[in-house]
Design a protein around this motif. Sequence first.
Motif, PDB file in Angstrom:
ATOM      1  N   MET A  21       0.870  -1.176   0.000  1.00 16.30           N
ATOM      2  CA  MET A  21       0.000   0.000   0.000  1.00 16.30           C
ATOM      3  C   MET A  21       0.910   1.230   0.000  1.00 16.30           C
ATOM      4  O   MET A  21       2.108   1.116   0.265  1.00 16.30           O
ATOM      5  CB  MET A  21      -0.870   0.022   1.265  1.00 16.30           C
ATOM      6  CG  MET A  21      -1.880  -1.098   1.307  1.00 16.30           C
ATOM      7  SD  MET A  21      -2.783  -1.103   2.862  1.00 16.30           S
ATOM      8  CE  MET A  21      -3.655   0.436   2.729  1.00 16.30           C
ATOM      9  N   LYS A 114      -4.287  -6.410   5.935  1.00 14.25           N
ATOM     10  CA  LYS A 114      -4.917  -5.705   4.807  1.00 14.25           C
ATOM     11  C   LYS A 114      -6.419  -5.567   5.021  1.00 14.25           C
ATOM     12  O   LYS A 114      -7.002  -4.519   4.770  1.00 14.25           O
ATOM     13  CB  LYS A 114      -4.674  -6.477   3.506  1.00 14.25           C
ATOM     14  CG  LYS A 114      -3.357  -6.195   2.854  1.00 14.25           C
ATOM     15  CD  LYS A 114      -3.322  -6.917   1.509  1.00 14.25           C
ATOM     16  CE  LYS A 114      -2.137  -6.516   0.698  1.00 14.25           C
ATOM     17  NZ  LYS A 114      -2.088  -7.172  -0.598  1.00 14.25           N
ATOM     18  N   LYS A 115      -7.048  -6.662   5.491  1.00 11.15           N
ATOM     19  CA  LYS A 115      -8.497  -6.621   5.747  1.00 11.15           C
ATOM     20  C   LYS A 115      -8.826  -5.591   6.811  1.00 11.15           C
ATOM     21  O   LYS A 115      -9.779  -4.829   6.689  1.00 11.15           O
ATOM     22  CB  LYS A 115      -8.996  -8.002   6.190  1.00 11.15           C
ATOM     23  CG  LYS A 115      -9.249  -8.922   5.033  1.00 11.15           C
ATOM     24  CD  LYS A 115      -9.956 -10.191   5.491  1.00 11.15           C
ATOM     25  CE  LYS A 115      -9.902 -11.225   4.360  1.00 11.15           C
ATOM     26  NZ  LYS A 115      -9.805 -12.582   4.832  1.00 11.15           N
ATOM     27  N   VAL A 117      -7.086  -2.933   7.681  1.00  5.44           N
ATOM     28  CA  VAL A 117      -6.856  -1.578   7.165  1.00  5.44           C
ATOM     29  C   VAL A 117      -8.012  -1.167   6.257  1.00  5.44           C
ATOM     30  O   VAL A 117      -8.528  -0.054   6.351  1.00  5.44           O
ATOM     31  CB  VAL A 117      -5.519  -1.502   6.390  1.00  5.44           C
ATOM     32  CG1 VAL A 117      -5.385  -0.156   5.680  1.00  5.44           C
ATOM     33  CG2 VAL A 117      -4.355  -1.712   7.340  1.00  5.44           C
ATOM     34  N   ASN A 118      -8.460  -2.072   5.417  1.00  2.00           N
ATOM     35  CA  ASN A 118      -9.560  -1.728   4.517  1.00  2.00           C
ATOM     36  C   ASN A 118     -10.840  -1.444   5.280  1.00  2.00           C
ATOM     37  O   ASN A 118     -11.590  -0.546   4.920  1.00  2.00           O
ATOM     38  CB  ASN A 118      -9.783  -2.844   3.490  1.00  2.00           C
ATOM     39  CG  ASN A 118      -8.682  -2.840   2.454  1.00  2.00           C
ATOM     40  OD1 ASN A 118      -8.075  -1.801   2.204  1.00  2.00           O
ATOM     41  ND2 ASN A 118      -8.388  -3.990   1.866  1.00  2.00           N
ATOM     42  N   SER A 119     -11.089  -2.188   6.358  1.00  2.00           N
ATOM     43  CA  SER A 119     -12.328  -1.930   7.107  1.00  2.00           C
ATOM     44  C   SER A 119     -12.236  -0.585   7.826  1.00  2.00           C
ATOM     45  O   SER A 119     -13.237   0.128   7.939  1.00  2.00           O
ATOM     46  CB  SER A 119     -12.648  -3.066   8.080  1.00  2.00           C
ATOM     47  OG  SER A 119     -11.779  -3.016   9.169  1.00  2.00           O
ATOM     48  N   ALA A 121     -10.516   1.992   6.656  1.00  2.00           N
ATOM     49  CA  ALA A 121     -10.634   2.984   5.586  1.00  2.00           C
ATOM     50  C   ALA A 121     -12.105   3.202   5.229  1.00  2.00           C
ATOM     51  O   ALA A 121     -12.546   4.333   5.050  1.00  2.00           O
ATOM     52  CB  ALA A 121      -9.848   2.530   4.362  1.00  2.00           C
ATOM     53  N   VAL A 122     -12.881   2.122   5.169  1.00  2.00           N
ATOM     54  CA  VAL A 122     -14.306   2.241   4.825  1.00  2.00           C
ATOM     55  C   VAL A 122     -15.049   2.993   5.928  1.00  2.00           C
ATOM     56  O   VAL A 122     -15.819   3.905   5.661  1.00  2.00           O
ATOM     57  CB  VAL A 122     -14.930   0.840   4.612  1.00  2.00           C
ATOM     58  CG1 VAL A 122     -16.440   0.916   4.550  1.00  2.00           C
ATOM     59  CG2 VAL A 122     -14.368   0.208   3.353  1.00  2.00           C
TER      60      VAL A 122
END
Length: 127
Positions: A21, A114-115, A117-119, A121-122
């Motif tokens: 990222m 990664k999961k 971080v993405n949650s 970010a959302v």
Amino acid sequence: MLLVYMSITGNVRDFVERVDMKSYEIIPTNPFHEVFEDYIVVVPSYENMITEDVSDFIDYKGNIAYLQGFASSGNLNFDDLYCVNAKELSIKYNKPLIFTFEYAGTDKDIEYFKKEVNSIAVSTITV
Ligand SMILES: Cc1cc2nc3c(=O)[nH]c(=O)nc-3n(C[C@H](O)[C@H](O)[C@H](O)COP(=O)(O)O)c2cc1C
């Protein structure tokens, strides 16, 4: 989400590169760098010096406003001191310690991180 990291012997750098990222490496001799986007700080564990350098970065200009949390590399043999800097920083700045891993992390660690971080970010997108 930006990953802001420090690495002394290369494990955290290796982890961050594999996460793949956008990232920024804090340079211990000059941690004063301004950012303008949400970030997670990934740190190794070496007691005092890490906490101070990372604090210099977070406290610089408006950086604190974008801080979302911490992740850390450590070594479980350190027992109570496992990931001690990230734990201190999490308390100091009242932001979550999202994830800890040993050395450069396993492939499973990368996937899980990664999961997470993405949650984050959302959930921080404002409509
Ligand atoms: C001198 C020294 C002190 C360390 N102290 C700690 C510690 O207090 N807690 C911990 O969890 N890991 C500790 N570690 C393990 C490192 O944090 C770990 O190897 C980490 O992956 C290093 O990341 P880096 O290669 O990006 O610098 C220490 C390692 C060394 C060499």
